[in-house]
Scaffold this active site. Structure first.
Site, PDB file in Angstrom:
ATOM      1  N   ASN A 107      51.175  74.107  60.563  1.00  0.00           N
ATOM      2  CA  ASN A 107      50.930  73.616  59.212  1.00  0.00           C
ATOM      3  C   ASN A 107      49.834  74.452  58.533  1.00  0.00           C
ATOM      4  O   ASN A 107      49.550  75.561  58.955  1.00  0.00           O
ATOM      5  CB  ASN A 107      50.612  72.120  59.188  1.00  0.00           C
ATOM      6  CG  ASN A 107      51.260  71.431  57.994  1.00  0.00           C
ATOM      7  OD1 ASN A 107      51.061  71.824  56.851  1.00  0.00           O
ATOM      8  ND2 ASN A 107      52.051  70.405  58.268  1.00  0.00           N
ATOM      9  N   ARG A 108      49.215  73.914  57.482  1.00  0.00           N
ATOM     10  CA  ARG A 108      48.387  74.719  56.588  1.00  0.00           C
ATOM     11  C   ARG A 108      46.895  74.531  56.823  1.00  0.00           C
ATOM     12  O   ARG A 108      46.435  73.440  57.186  1.00  0.00           O
ATOM     13  CB  ARG A 108      48.727  74.381  55.134  1.00  0.00           C
ATOM     14  CG  ARG A 108      50.135  74.780  54.744  1.00  0.00           C
ATOM     15  CD  ARG A 108      50.507  74.288  53.347  1.00  0.00           C
ATOM     16  NE  ARG A 108      51.837  74.773  52.991  1.00  0.00           N
ATOM     17  CZ  ARG A 108      52.975  74.139  53.329  1.00  0.00           C
ATOM     18  NH1 ARG A 108      52.927  73.007  54.019  1.00  0.00           N
ATOM     19  NH2 ARG A 108      54.143  74.649  52.989  1.00  0.00           N
ATOM     20  N   HIS A 133      51.069  78.028  59.734  1.00  0.00           N
ATOM     21  CA  HIS A 133      51.728  78.180  61.037  1.00  0.00           C
ATOM     22  C   HIS A 133      51.211  79.351  61.868  1.00  0.00           C
ATOM     23  O   HIS A 133      51.961  80.064  62.522  1.00  0.00           O
ATOM     24  CB  HIS A 133      53.236  78.312  60.847  1.00  0.00           C
ATOM     25  CG  HIS A 133      53.919  77.056  60.412  1.00  0.00           C
ATOM     26  ND1 HIS A 133      53.410  75.807  60.626  1.00  0.00           N
ATOM     27  CD2 HIS A 133      55.114  76.869  59.764  1.00  0.00           C
ATOM     28  CE1 HIS A 133      54.241  74.891  60.141  1.00  0.00           C
ATOM     29  NE2 HIS A 133      55.269  75.505  59.605  1.00  0.00           N
ATOM     30  N   HIS A 207      59.383  73.288  65.762  1.00  0.00           N
ATOM     31  CA  HIS A 207      59.848  73.396  64.381  1.00  0.00           C
ATOM     32  C   HIS A 207      61.372  73.455  64.283  1.00  0.00           C
ATOM     33  O   HIS A 207      61.914  74.176  63.445  1.00  0.00           O
ATOM     34  CB  HIS A 207      59.232  74.640  63.732  1.00  0.00           C
ATOM     35  CG  HIS A 207      59.097  74.559  62.243  1.00  0.00           C
ATOM     36  ND1 HIS A 207      60.179  74.695  61.394  1.00  0.00           N
ATOM     37  CD2 HIS A 207      58.020  74.352  61.448  1.00  0.00           C
ATOM     38  CE1 HIS A 207      59.770  74.600  60.149  1.00  0.00           C
ATOM     39  NE2 HIS A 207      58.451  74.387  60.144  1.00  0.00           N
ATOM     40  N   SER A 208      62.080  72.705  65.097  1.00  0.00           N
ATOM     41  CA  SER A 208      63.542  72.654  64.975  1.00  0.00           C
ATOM     42  C   SER A 208      63.948  71.879  63.723  1.00  0.00           C
ATOM     43  O   SER A 208      63.367  70.845  63.394  1.00  0.00           O
ATOM     44  CB  SER A 208      64.167  71.987  66.203  1.00  0.00           C
ATOM     45  OG  SER A 208      64.119  72.838  67.311  1.00  0.00           O
ATOM     46  N   TYR A 209      64.978  72.411  63.045  1.00  0.00           N
ATOM     47  CA  TYR A 209      65.616  71.706  61.935  1.00  0.00           C
ATOM     48  C   TYR A 209      66.857  71.005  62.481  1.00  0.00           C
ATOM     49  O   TYR A 209      67.810  71.664  62.898  1.00  0.00           O
ATOM     50  CB  TYR A 209      66.049  72.684  60.841  1.00  0.00           C
ATOM     51  CG  TYR A 209      64.939  73.253  59.995  1.00  0.00           C
ATOM     52  CD1 TYR A 209      64.560  72.633  58.809  1.00  0.00           C
ATOM     53  CD2 TYR A 209      64.304  74.434  60.359  1.00  0.00           C
ATOM     54  CE1 TYR A 209      63.568  73.184  58.005  1.00  0.00           C
ATOM     55  CE2 TYR A 209      63.305  74.981  59.559  1.00  0.00           C
ATOM     56  CZ  TYR A 209      62.945  74.347  58.387  1.00  0.00           C
ATOM     57  OH  TYR A 209      61.967  74.884  57.591  1.00  0.00           O
ATOM     58  N   ASP A 279      58.045  67.170  52.205  1.00  0.00           N
ATOM     59  CA  ASP A 279      57.355  68.144  53.039  1.00  0.00           C
ATOM     60  C   ASP A 279      55.936  67.626  53.210  1.00  0.00           C
ATOM     61  O   ASP A 279      54.967  68.240  52.738  1.00  0.00           O
ATOM     62  CB  ASP A 279      57.379  69.542  52.413  1.00  0.00           C
ATOM     63  CG  ASP A 279      56.838  70.611  53.359  1.00  0.00           C
ATOM     64  OD1 ASP A 279      56.658  70.316  54.555  1.00  0.00           O
ATOM     65  OD2 ASP A 279      56.577  71.736  52.898  1.00  0.00           O
ATOM     66  N   GLN A 318      55.179  65.536  60.402  1.00  0.00           N
ATOM     67  CA  GLN A 318      55.567  66.179  59.145  1.00  0.00           C
ATOM     68  C   GLN A 318      57.075  66.046  58.969  1.00  0.00           C
ATOM     69  O   GLN A 318      57.859  66.543  59.781  1.00  0.00           O
ATOM     70  CB  GLN A 318      55.182  67.657  59.147  1.00  0.00           C
ATOM     71  CG  GLN A 318      55.436  68.376  57.829  1.00  0.00           C
ATOM     72  CD  GLN A 318      54.228  68.356  56.909  1.00  0.00           C
ATOM     73  OE1 GLN A 318      53.180  67.821  57.256  1.00  0.00           O
ATOM     74  NE2 GLN A 318      54.355  68.948  55.732  1.00  0.00           N
ATOM     75  N   GLU A 346      58.071  67.296  62.682  1.00  0.00           N
ATOM     76  CA  GLU A 346      57.036  68.074  63.362  1.00  0.00           C
ATOM     77  C   GLU A 346      55.882  67.149  63.762  1.00  0.00           C
ATOM     78  O   GLU A 346      55.068  66.769  62.929  1.00  0.00           O
ATOM     79  CB  GLU A 346      56.529  69.188  62.447  1.00  0.00           C
ATOM     80  CG  GLU A 346      57.603  70.150  61.971  1.00  0.00           C
ATOM     81  CD  GLU A 346      57.118  70.969  60.795  1.00  0.00           C
ATOM     82  OE1 GLU A 346      56.166  71.761  60.982  1.00  0.00           O
ATOM     83  OE2 GLU A 346      57.682  70.804  59.694  1.00  0.00           O
TER      84      GLU A 346
END
Length: 382
Positions: A107-108, A133, A207-209, A279, A318, A346
């Site tokens: 993340n940020r 990330h 981070h799987s979608y 998000d 997330q 996440e």
């Protein structure tokens, strides 16, 4: 299966004999094969994990990426429920973090800097004005050492990576181990362990979608989602948390009872406008007693009957609905990925925690061990 009173609305059935739920068996030895070669000549293998009931997970050492997860639907059809690429080239050129472990800080981090023990550290700014990330070459872009295994719990792969002191601007030599285990209970267990020789922030996640429809040719707006969170962390225009823990009640972020992703994703809410959808980090409801494994979220696809339950030791989650996918990436089987063709869950500490004293700390110090676990458990609702 774990007792999950909060999701009593979901009736989950398994595609195996009931006796298998209570009698663990030895894991099936992982298969390994050549997958590709990195531009520098490094050989990349692919590891295939299977249980005795048809579930399959494939993973590669580059980025510790989960390439595919195949599970059956209510009719017994096996499909891949994560989007991504069939070849290494796709992950090298159009990754979008598909399936990867992200770090050193997932993340940020605001404006790419933080202060620790009186010293300010400068990181790469790779997401607007912020650090995302782990930077330009985060953990998603390195080759991990791989060690496949099988035991009484299941079969899996242990990935190891040593992040050098100063890598991407972070202090301390960080030794990291990520273990993927596929169990007979249709769980993909992800365990993280790390130690350091200098104080450093750490926030690792997977981070799987996911797209439980399993075909990669449509969006996830009809997926039914439930998140065990009364609060979330609103963000500013650059997606950095404001520091507030806002109630989800009476907002599009209220997933305390099951609701489809699409029901409120277009609401006229300022936070929806910032994210272009979801998000955002949710502050999970956790019982007293520290970092226990607790239910965090569930996802159900009515069209296939597939269900995913997420449990974690982490304080946050997330929800990312792949709003930035725009049709420019062609993935598996030639499928073009458009906005909201997947969703990330996440599990994490909160974004920008090194700059937010009120958030749970992400600082790891020498002599301490970072430990985190997330279970992705699959089932079927008839």
């Amino acid at each position: 299966m774990k007792t999950l009173p909060a999701i009593a609305a979901f009736i989950v059935l398994w595609w195996m004999a009931p006796s298998a739920l209570s009698s663990p068996s030895s894991g099936i030895t992982p298969q390994r094969a050549q997958f590709a070669t990195m531009p520098d000549g490094t050989a990349i293998e692919i590891f295939t994990l299977k249980n005795s009931h048809g579930m399959e997970v494939r993973t590669i050492p580059y980025g510790a990426i989960i390439v595919s997860i195949r599970v059956p639907d209510r009719a017994g059809r096996l499909d891949d429920v994560v989007i991504g690429h069939e070849r290494l080239e796709g992950y090298l050129t159009a990754s979008r973090f598909f399936g990867a472990v992200v770090g050193r800080y997932g993340n940020r981090i605001a404006k790419g800097h933080f202060t620790l023990d009186g010293r300010t550290y400068e990181l790469a700014v790779n997401n607007g004005p912020n650090h995302l990330h782990g930077g330009v070459k985060g953990f998603d872009k390195v080759v991990w050492q791989a060690e496949p295994f099988s035991n009484g719990t299941g079969s899996g792969v242990i990935y190891r990576y040593v992040s050098a002191d100063g890598e991407e601007g972070y202090p301390g030599k960080l030794d990291v181990r990520v273990t993927y285990t596929l169990t007979e209970r249709h769980q993909l267990v992800v365990e993280y362990v790390a130690t350091t020789d200098k104080a450093t922030p750490i926030n690792l996640t997977q981070h799987s979608y996911f797209n439980l429809a399993g075909d990669g040719v449509r969006d996830v707006l009809d997926h039914v989602v439930q998140i065990n969170a009364d609060r979330y962390t609103p963000v500013d225009a650059t997606k950095i948390p404001t520091g507030e823990l806002a109630p989800v009640a009476n907002t599009p972020f209220d997933f305390r009872t099951p609701i489809t992703i699409g029901a409120r994703i277009a609401d006229a809410h300022p936070q929806i406008a910032i994210g272009g959808g979801y998000d955002h980090n949710f502050a999970l409801n956790r019982t007293a007693g520290g970092a226990r494994l607790e239910w965090a979220a569930s996802v159900f696809d009515p069209s296939t009957g597939r269900m995913l339950t997420v449990s974690t030791t982490e304080p946050g989650l997330q929800l990312n609905t792949a709003n930035a996918l725009d049709g420019s990436i062609t993935g598996k089987a030639g499928h073009v990925y458009r906005a909201r063709y997947g969703l990330c869950l996440e599990t994490q500490h909160f974004p920008d925690s090194p700059n937010q004293p009120s958030f749970p700390s992400t600082i790891l110090r020498p002599g301490e061990t970072f430990r985190s676990r997330t279970d992705f458990e699959f089932g079927i609702r008839k």
